[in-house]
Design a protein around this motif. Structure first.
Motif, PDB file in Angstrom:
ATOM      1  N   GLN A   3     107.002  33.954 -48.714  1.00  0.00           N
ATOM      2  CA  GLN A   3     108.059  34.715 -48.055  1.00  0.00           C
ATOM      3  C   GLN A   3     109.444  34.202 -48.449  1.00  0.00           C
ATOM      4  O   GLN A   3     110.449  34.628 -47.890  1.00  0.00           O
ATOM      5  N   ALA A   4     109.479  33.235 -49.397  1.00  0.00           N
ATOM      6  CA  ALA A   4     110.714  32.468 -49.591  1.00  0.00           C
ATOM      7  C   ALA A   4     111.888  33.292 -50.106  1.00  0.00           C
ATOM      8  O   ALA A   4     113.038  32.962 -49.840  1.00  0.00           O
ATOM      9  N   GLY A   5     111.634  34.308 -50.851  1.00  0.00           N
ATOM     10  CA  GLY A   5     112.786  35.087 -51.325  1.00  0.00           C
ATOM     11  C   GLY A   5     112.455  35.862 -52.571  1.00  0.00           C
ATOM     12  O   GLY A   5     111.319  35.900 -53.021  1.00  0.00           O
ATOM     13  N   GLN A   6     113.490  36.464 -53.127  1.00  0.00           N
ATOM     14  CA  GLN A   6     113.306  37.356 -54.262  1.00  0.00           C
ATOM     15  C   GLN A   6     112.889  36.636 -55.531  1.00  0.00           C
ATOM     16  O   GLN A   6     112.420  37.265 -56.468  1.00  0.00           O
ATOM     17  N   TRP A   7     113.074  35.315 -55.583  1.00  0.00           N
ATOM     18  CA  TRP A   7     112.708  34.591 -56.804  1.00  0.00           C
ATOM     19  C   TRP A   7     111.196  34.477 -56.941  1.00  0.00           C
ATOM     20  O   TRP A   7     110.695  34.234 -58.026  1.00  0.00           O
ATOM     21  N   ALA A  51     108.631  20.306 -60.896  1.00  0.00           N
ATOM     22  CA  ALA A  51     109.104  21.578 -61.446  1.00  0.00           C
ATOM     23  C   ALA A  51     109.059  22.664 -60.370  1.00  0.00           C
ATOM     24  O   ALA A  51     110.012  23.442 -60.219  1.00  0.00           O
ATOM     25  N   PHE A  52     107.971  22.707 -59.595  1.00  0.00           N
ATOM     26  CA  PHE A  52     107.842  23.711 -58.537  1.00  0.00           C
ATOM     27  C   PHE A  52     108.912  23.503 -57.471  1.00  0.00           C
ATOM     28  O   PHE A  52     109.452  24.457 -56.921  1.00  0.00           O
ATOM     29  N   LYS A  53     109.222  22.219 -57.159  1.00  0.00           N
ATOM     30  CA  LYS A  53     110.256  21.940 -56.155  1.00  0.00           C
ATOM     31  C   LYS A  53     111.594  22.518 -56.596  1.00  0.00           C
ATOM     32  O   LYS A  53     112.331  23.124 -55.824  1.00  0.00           O
ATOM     33  N   LYS A  54     111.870  22.346 -57.881  1.00  0.00           N
ATOM     34  CA  LYS A  54     113.131  22.846 -58.409  1.00  0.00           C
ATOM     35  C   LYS A  54     113.168  24.377 -58.358  1.00  0.00           C
ATOM     36  O   LYS A  54     114.196  24.974 -58.030  1.00  0.00           O
ATOM     37  N   LEU A  55     112.013  25.010 -58.675  1.00  0.00           N
ATOM     38  CA  LEU A  55     111.959  26.470 -58.609  1.00  0.00           C
ATOM     39  C   LEU A  55     112.138  26.953 -57.172  1.00  0.00           C
ATOM     40  O   LEU A  55     112.796  27.960 -56.910  1.00  0.00           O
ATOM     41  N   ALA A  56     111.563  26.196 -56.215  1.00  0.00           N
ATOM     42  CA  ALA A  56     111.675  26.581 -54.807  1.00  0.00           C
ATOM     43  C   ALA A  56     113.128  26.521 -54.343  1.00  0.00           C
ATOM     44  O   ALA A  56     113.515  27.187 -53.382  1.00  0.00           O
ATOM     45  N   GLY A  57     113.924  25.723 -55.040  1.00  0.00           N
ATOM     46  CA  GLY A  57     115.347  25.664 -54.719  1.00  0.00           C
ATOM     47  C   GLY A  57     116.093  26.917 -55.183  1.00  0.00           C
ATOM     48  O   GLY A  57     117.293  27.036 -54.979  1.00  0.00           O
ATOM     49  N   GLY A  58     115.361  27.816 -55.828  1.00  0.00           N
ATOM     50  CA  GLY A  58     115.979  29.087 -56.223  1.00  0.00           C
ATOM     51  C   GLY A  58     116.643  29.044 -57.585  1.00  0.00           C
ATOM     52  O   GLY A  58     117.469  29.886 -57.907  1.00  0.00           O
TER      53      GLY A  58
END
Lengths: 229, 283
Positions: free
Chosen positions: B174-178, B134-141
């Motif tokens: 730091q990955a982004g706005q998500w 689930a976290f991997k999918k969220l990291a995909g934005g």
């Protein structure tokens, strides 16, 4: 809006029914913040007269620093007092951490600069002629201070009211050095913070209304004094 | 001087009024034995400590001061000797605390599971996945995530899931706005995630007590990594080691363990904690 209204009516209900737990927390808020205000005023008001009536090098700098301290976040003062009085700190031996006594000390430190700075401004507004007249009539330092404080009483009491307001409404310091312990160091602001984190939003609003009413009563009392004095 | 002589009666009246309204305000005046516990917020905000506190006070005749804080600051209070006992939920940091000589022994006394909660329509489509997937999918934005970001036990668990899923946590930050850091307690973080219709990681107890105020549902609730163990540790720098040891005995006693296991059933229809009787639970 519904939540606000329900919080409001619940707050009134808790006050009218003299809910024992709420009364206890409200009483403690008053006791701690009034004690802090009295202590801070007894130091800051006379000190303001001393600073105002004397000229010495660094006077301007002292006033500037005092005014800058108005903006210090309460949690920073809380951290400062915590590090001093924590068991591992230099004053840890006094064993005051997480006690109401330390909350009084912390709040007094927090508001003393505010009362001092505003009292100095209040005295600066008094016509120089009063001081000169008093001096020419042979008044000593204490008497001159009395004369000028009397002339500025309205603004000086306002400074004390501001100090009380900052003390009774702050939460960062109270949580940091009081610990929000039920029946011991829990005051209205820390109770609001706790009820919010528990999801009891209406109760939190109700407590906010009670704080507002207490502040209103205290201010009515103090402004009566202000006008009579 | 006149102003002072006029203000004096007022000040005295104020002190008197204050003393009368809150005459028990300075409980410190009463000499009574006190024991200080710093606890993670979830054990306090769910009401568990409020429920157990009077029982312990009655049994041992001591005033129990419970200070609710995140695991990070609770450990710090313990290190400094400001509290006698801590109840926290971050295994690796607890083991470090004990190894550094600040704590005597880590005694697990209850556990439950973390949940990944999110909007009911599950925009990222992570329902049914393992927490790591689930976290991997969220990291995909594919969806927004609100992090506690406050070094609490829950935040520690979130970091562990990112790392198990194969990410460097600093990169994620730091990955982004998500990825949003709330830097708040669990309750405010849930409110924030609900407002933003974002996902977040929460302990079960806090989620249940906020359920009525938020618009989020459990999305992922299955996976060994979601295990959430609460431990009690006596602090070596505390000032009341004897009474502190009594608290550990109390929490792990059969009677209290049974009460912990039943806590919350009446209010939420399900138990908030599973007792673990001093042993490490197996997930």
């Amino acid at each position: 809006m519904d939540e606000l209204w329900r919080g409001f009516t619940q707050g009134i209900g808790l006050l009218v029914s003299l809910d024992p737990e709420v009364m206890e927390v409200a009483g403690r808020s008053l006791l701690i913040s009034l004690s802090a205000t009295i202590i801070a005023s007894l130091v800051a008001v006379p000190l303001a007269a001393v600073i105002h009536l004397n000229s010495f090098p660094g006077k301007r700098a002292i006033i500037t620093v005092t005014q800058a301290l108005f903006s210090v976040p309460t949690v920073v003062v809380g951290l400062f007092v915590f590090v001093l009085f924590s068991s591992a700190g230099p004053l840890g031996g006094l064993n005051l951490i997480f006690t109401p006594t330390l909350m009084v000390i912390g709040q007094a430190l927090l508001i003393a600069p505010l009362i001092l700075g505003l009292a100095i401004s209040a005295l600066s507004g008094v016509d120089r002629a009063y001081v000169d007249t008093a001096r020419s009539l042979g008044a000593g330092g204490l008497q001159v201070a009395g004369v000028i404080l009397r002339e500025a009483r309205f603004a000086v009491v306002a400074a004390v009211i501001m100090g009380f307001g900052r003390a009774v409404s702050e939460v960062g310091l109270a949580i940091m050095i009081g610990g929000n312990i039920k029946g011991f160091t829990r005051v209205i602001t820390t109770a609001i913070s706790l009820e919010t984190s528990k999801g009891e939003l209406e109760l939190a609003i109700a407590l906010g209304i009670i704080l507002l009413i207490i502040a209103l009563v205290i201010n009515i009392g103090l402004s009566r004094v202000q006008q009579r004095a | 001087m006149k102003i002072i002589s006029r203000l004096l009666p007022l000040m005295l009246t104020l002190v008197l009024v204050a003393a009368l309204t809150g005459c028990d305000g300075f409980g410190a005046l009463k000499p009574q034995e006190r024991l200080r516990v710093a606890t993670t917020t979830s054990l306090y905000d769910t009401g568990l400590w409020g429920y157990l506190e009077p029982m312990f006070e009655d049994e041992y005749g001591v005033e129990l001061d419970v200070i609710s804080a995140g695991t990070g600051i609770a450990l710090e209070f313990g290190r400094r000797g400001d509290v006698d006992v801590i109840t926290v939920h971050s295994k690796s940091r607890e083991l470090e605390f004990v190894a550094d000589g600040y704590g005597q022994e880590r005694v697990p006394f209850a556990y439950n599971y973390f949940l990944i909660v999110g909007p009911a329509d599950d925009p990222a489509g992570i329902a049914g996945l393992s927490p790591e997937e689930a976290f991997k999918k969220l990291a995909g934005g594919s969806g927004e995530f609100v992090s506690r970001g406050d070094d609490s036990g829950t935040h520690g668990k979130e970091k562990a899931i990112w790392e198990t899923a194969g990410y460097d946590y600093e990169t994620i930050r730091q990955a982004g706005q998500w990825y949003i850091e709330a830097a708040r307690g669990m309750g405010p973080t849930l409110l924030m995630a609900s407002e933003m219709q974002a996902y977040t990681l929460t302990d079960m107890g806090t989620f249940l007590s906020f359920q009525g105020d938020i618009d989020l549902v459990p999305i992922v609730d299955n996976g060994a990594i979601l295990l959430n163990v609460y431990s009690v540790i006596v602090c070596s720098n505390g000032s009341n080691a004897e009474m502190a040891a009594n608290l550990v005995v109390f929490l792990t006693s059969a009677d209290i363990q049974e009460l912990i296991g039943k806590y919350g059933v009446e209010e939420y229809g399900l138990a908030l904690f599973t007792p673990s009787a001093g042993a490490e639970p197996e997930s």
